[in-house]
Design an enzyme around this catalytic site. Structure first.
Site, short mmCIF file in Angstrom:
data_model
loop_
_atom_site.label_atom_id
_atom_site.label_comp_id
_atom_site.label_asym_id
_atom_site.label_seq_id
_atom_site.Cartn_x
_atom_site.Cartn_y
_atom_site.Cartn_z
N LYS A 263 25.41 24.23 17.86
CA LYS A 263 26.24 23.07 17.53
C LYS A 263 27.69 23.48 17.34
O LYS A 263 28.60 22.73 17.69
CB LYS A 263 25.71 22.42 16.25
CG LYS A 263 24.48 21.56 16.50
CD LYS A 263 24.04 20.83 15.27
CE LYS A 263 23.16 21.70 14.40
NZ LYS A 263 22.43 20.97 13.36
N GLU B 63 20.05 19.45 10.32
CA GLU B 63 21.21 19.36 9.44
C GLU B 63 22.19 18.42 10.14
O GLU B 63 22.55 18.66 11.30
CB GLU B 63 21.83 20.75 9.27
CG GLU B 63 22.96 20.77 8.29
CD GLU B 63 23.57 22.17 8.11
OE1 GLU B 63 24.63 22.26 7.49
OE2 GLU B 63 22.98 23.16 8.60
N ARG C 83 13.09 29.84 19.97
CA ARG C 83 13.93 28.71 20.29
C ARG C 83 14.11 28.58 21.80
O ARG C 83 13.89 29.52 22.55
CB ARG C 83 15.28 28.78 19.58
CG ARG C 83 16.10 30.02 19.83
CD ARG C 83 17.17 30.23 18.75
NE ARG C 83 18.16 29.18 18.72
CZ ARG C 83 18.43 28.44 17.63
NH1 ARG C 83 17.79 28.63 16.51
NH2 ARG C 83 19.37 27.52 17.66
P1 ATP Z 1 22.27 25.25 16.12
O1 ATP Z 1 21.86 26.69 16.00
O2 ATP Z 1 22.31 24.73 17.50
O3 ATP Z 1 23.51 24.92 15.37
P2 ATP Z 1 20.52 24.62 14.03
O4 ATP Z 1 19.31 25.44 14.08
O5 ATP Z 1 21.57 24.94 13.06
O6 ATP Z 1 21.09 24.46 15.47
P3 ATP Z 1 19.31 22.41 12.72
O7 ATP Z 1 19.88 21.06 12.56
O8 ATP Z 1 19.20 23.28 11.54
O9 ATP Z 1 20.16 23.11 13.85
O10 ATP Z 1 17.92 22.35 13.49
C1 ATP Z 1 16.91 21.43 13.22
C2 ATP Z 1 15.63 21.98 13.76
O11 ATP Z 1 15.74 22.23 15.15
C3 ATP Z 1 15.27 23.30 13.12
O12 ATP Z 1 13.93 23.26 12.73
C4 ATP Z 1 15.51 24.32 14.19
O13 ATP Z 1 14.61 25.38 14.06
C5 ATP Z 1 15.29 23.52 15.46
N1 ATP Z 1 16.09 24.05 16.56
C6 ATP Z 1 17.42 24.25 16.59
N2 ATP Z 1 17.81 24.81 17.75
C7 ATP Z 1 16.68 24.99 18.49
C8 ATP Z 1 16.42 25.52 19.78
N3 ATP Z 1 17.38 26.00 20.55
N4 ATP Z 1 15.14 25.53 20.21
C9 ATP Z 1 14.15 25.04 19.44
N5 ATP Z 1 14.34 24.52 18.22
C10 ATP Z 1 15.58 24.48 17.73
MG MG Z 2 20.75 25.27 11.02
#
Ligand code: ATP
Ligand code: MG
Length: 561
Positions: free
Chosen positions: A284, A46, A274
């Site tokens: 984020k 995102e 994760r």
């Molecule tokens: P955050 O929780 O840090 O805000 P998010 O999951 O909202 O991150 P996205 O942009 O939705 O961020 O993530 C894009 C991809 O990265 C998704 O498929 C998510 O599952 C993966 N992802 C995000 N954080 C992690 C992590 N800590 N370890 C592994 N994969 C991750």
């Molecule tokens: Mg997300």
């Protein structure tokens, strides 16, 4: 070799990477020809922030599996939420994925490209009586009606609205005839399901907001749970890999796919744990907070766990890729040790970083037998790589050495310099301290051939030639391993655990040859650690970041460094 499991790359150590459960699933699918022998994955960020090392795990997994099995990986901006995305982030994400070493080819997409098709899918579900337009407010819905398992929820009064009526309302929603929150489209699934996500979840909601990509064309937007399986299906994704928190959403993902006719493919979702890293925060939202509050200098502050922060710090993409592989892929949450990331980085830099001389905390040395001195000495560029050769380093009768490489009243077993004592100068003979003055020490120099019996070797730069440099020394951003969890457990604010010494700036000197260094060039400053030139460097003012300290047998013998 395409799709041949035996063609998997081997890492630098020669061992084949572990066959984690995703590899096993893909290989089984290839054997069974589940997806016609194809492997198509996607990384769907995102665009509401910069990527961090957690994302790197997902990037390396998705692009890595596609590469290993002769498939393709799409980069898809998950921009279904119009209020949050910013164009700045999209460019940074593309840059970071490329820097990590991956290429999406022509497969760069926006979820918003599919808004028309998604609208059609929702209309199809309504026509089939599998979705309806609901007039409950979000508040009413989430509190009273949805219920809490094991108790069943209550049906919305609109649940049995005739499809034609729902369709007409859906049209009106799209045409902007209804205010935000007044109506939404819900899937008609099961109000008694133990899984809350199946209790008639929202598929579409009204949001009168301008979207960065589609402008004001839409005032209704699909929810993540509806949009994501559709994006995957439209793109022919075979293995939709995501983090564990989406496991409970999978039944809904499958429901959407199974209840729609005419989808081009049948993707499957698989979840993995994760990546969490100690001594930092990773969401984020928290990272944005640190930036906005000025706790760090920006998203690319070298203390941040962001990809751009790690890059500025001097990390190599190879070390990040290797780290995401060695930590493995599991189904249970854990906290990875940043020391492991640093360990791999040292290994990598040890092989490739050129050695240079620098002094962080200078003490002036005046050499009394100036006539005997060579104008320069020859220094080895990289003992790990003979082809890197040697370079001349200017020498003179005034040197800088580290202040803590000299002690006026040394304790026993102090092997560096002290009055009357001698020490080896790296690449440049020996020094024997004859006198201590107010702001300097006076020494006699002896050539290498003198063969003095000494136990210590110290580094130096020529004071007459060395270039001043601002050197930024970084430490952990937080003082505790899991700041958010600890703050919650102790009823504190996680900011209390910010490390006040996470950045210490010193005014040092580097050898003359570094005067025209380019930003991002990496070096080992002998005995001190690995450093890289910061983009803040100008020809008149060099700035270096300490990437990581050195685990060095000399330094260990000589005391703490
Ligand atoms: P955050 O929780 O840090 O805000 P998010 O999951 O909202 O991150 P996205 O942009 O939705 O961020 O993530 C894009 C991809 O990265 C998704 O498929 C998510 O599952 C993966 N992802 C995000 N954080 C992690 C992590 N800590 N370890 C592994 N994969 C991750
Ligand atoms: Mg997300």
């Amino acid at each position: 070799m395409k799709n041949d499991p035996t063609s998997r790359p081997v890492d630098a150590g020669g061992a084949a990477p572990a066959k984690h459960f995703i590899r096993q699933i893909i290989e089984e699918d290839l054997r069974a020809n589940t997806h016609g022998g194809r492997v198509v994955t996607r990384f769907p960020p995102e665009p509401n922030g910069y990527l961090h090392i957690g994302h790197a795990k997902a990037v390396c997994l998705n692009f890595g599996m596609a590469r290993e099995y002769g498939g393709e990986c799409h980069l898809r901006m998950d921009d279904t939420n119009p209020t949050k995305e910013e164009v700045e982030y999209i460019e940074s994400i593309r840059e970071d994925v490329r820097w990590l070493g991956f290429d999406w080819g022509k497969h760069f997409y926006y979820a918003s490209d599919y808004f028309d098709k998604m609208y059609e899918c929702a209309a199809q579900l309504i026509r089939k009586g599998k979705a309806y337009v609901c007039g409950l407010t979000a508040e009413e819905w989430s509190k009273d009606y949805r219920g809490a398992p094991p108790a069943p929820g209550r049906a919305s009064p609109s649940r049995n609205r005739p499809p034609e009526e729902s369709l007409a309302l859906f049209e009106e929603m799209r045409a902007g005839k209804h205010p935000d929150g007044s109506l939404c489209v819900r899937a008609k699934i099961d109000m008694a399901s133990p899984n809350l996500h199946l209790r008639d979840p929202v598929l579409y909601r009204i949001l009168h907001a301008t979207h960065p990509n589609t402008g004001d064309r839409w005032c209704i937007y699909p929810t993540y749970d509806f949009a994501h399986p559709l994006e995957d299906a439209f793109e022919g994704i075979t293995h939709s890999l995501c983090t564990l928190e989406f496991e409970v959403h999978r039944p809904l993902y499958d429901w959407v796919i199974e209840n729609l006719d005419g989808l081009p493919s049948r993707p499957r979702q698989y979840e993995f744990a994760r990546l969490n890293l100690n001594y930092t925060v990773m969401s984020k939202r928290r990272l944005l907070e640190l930036v906005q509050e000025g706790r760090v200098r920006g998203w690319d502050d070298p203390r941040m766990p962001t990809i751009c922060g790690l890059r500025r710090r001097g990390y190599t993409p190879e070390s990040i890729r290797a780290f995401t592989e060695v930590i493995g892929l599991t189904k249970y949450e854990s906290l990875s040790d940043v020391a492991r990331l640093e360990h791999g980085l040292r290994d990598d830099l040890n092989k490739r970083a050129a050695r240079r001389l620098a002094v962080l905390n200078p003490l002036r040395v005046i050499i009394e037998n100036a006539d005997a001195l060579p104008a320069s000495v020859n220094a080895v560029n990289n003992p790990e790589d003979e082809s890197a050769g040697t370079r001349p380093v200017p020498f003179s009768s005034e040197l800088f050495i580290e202040r803590d490489d000299f002690m006026e009243n040394p304790p026993p077993k102090y092997f560096r310099l002290s009055p009357g004592g001698s020490v080896r100068l790296r690449y440049a003979g020996f020094l024997t301290c004859t006198r201590v003055e107010k702001d300097a020490i006076v020494c006699k120099w002896s050539p290498p051939e003198a063969g003095l019996k000494v136990k210590g070797t110290i580094h130096w730069v020529s004071a007459k030639h060395a270039v001043p440099a601002e050197i930024r020394l970084y430490d952990r951003l937080f003082t505790v391993e899991d700041p958010l969890a600890q703050a919650a457990a102790e009823g504190k604010d996680y900011h209390e655990f910010l490390n006040p010494d996470s950045l210490v700036t010193v005014a040092g000197f580097v050898e003359a040859g570094l005067a025209d260094v380019r930003p991002a060039e990496r070096f080992q400053f002998e005995r001190l650690g690995y450093f890289c030139a910061d983009p803040d460097s100008t020809p008149g003012k060099l700035v270096f970041n300490r990437t990581v300290t050195l685990k060095d047998p000399w330094a260990k013998a000589a005391g703490k460094r």
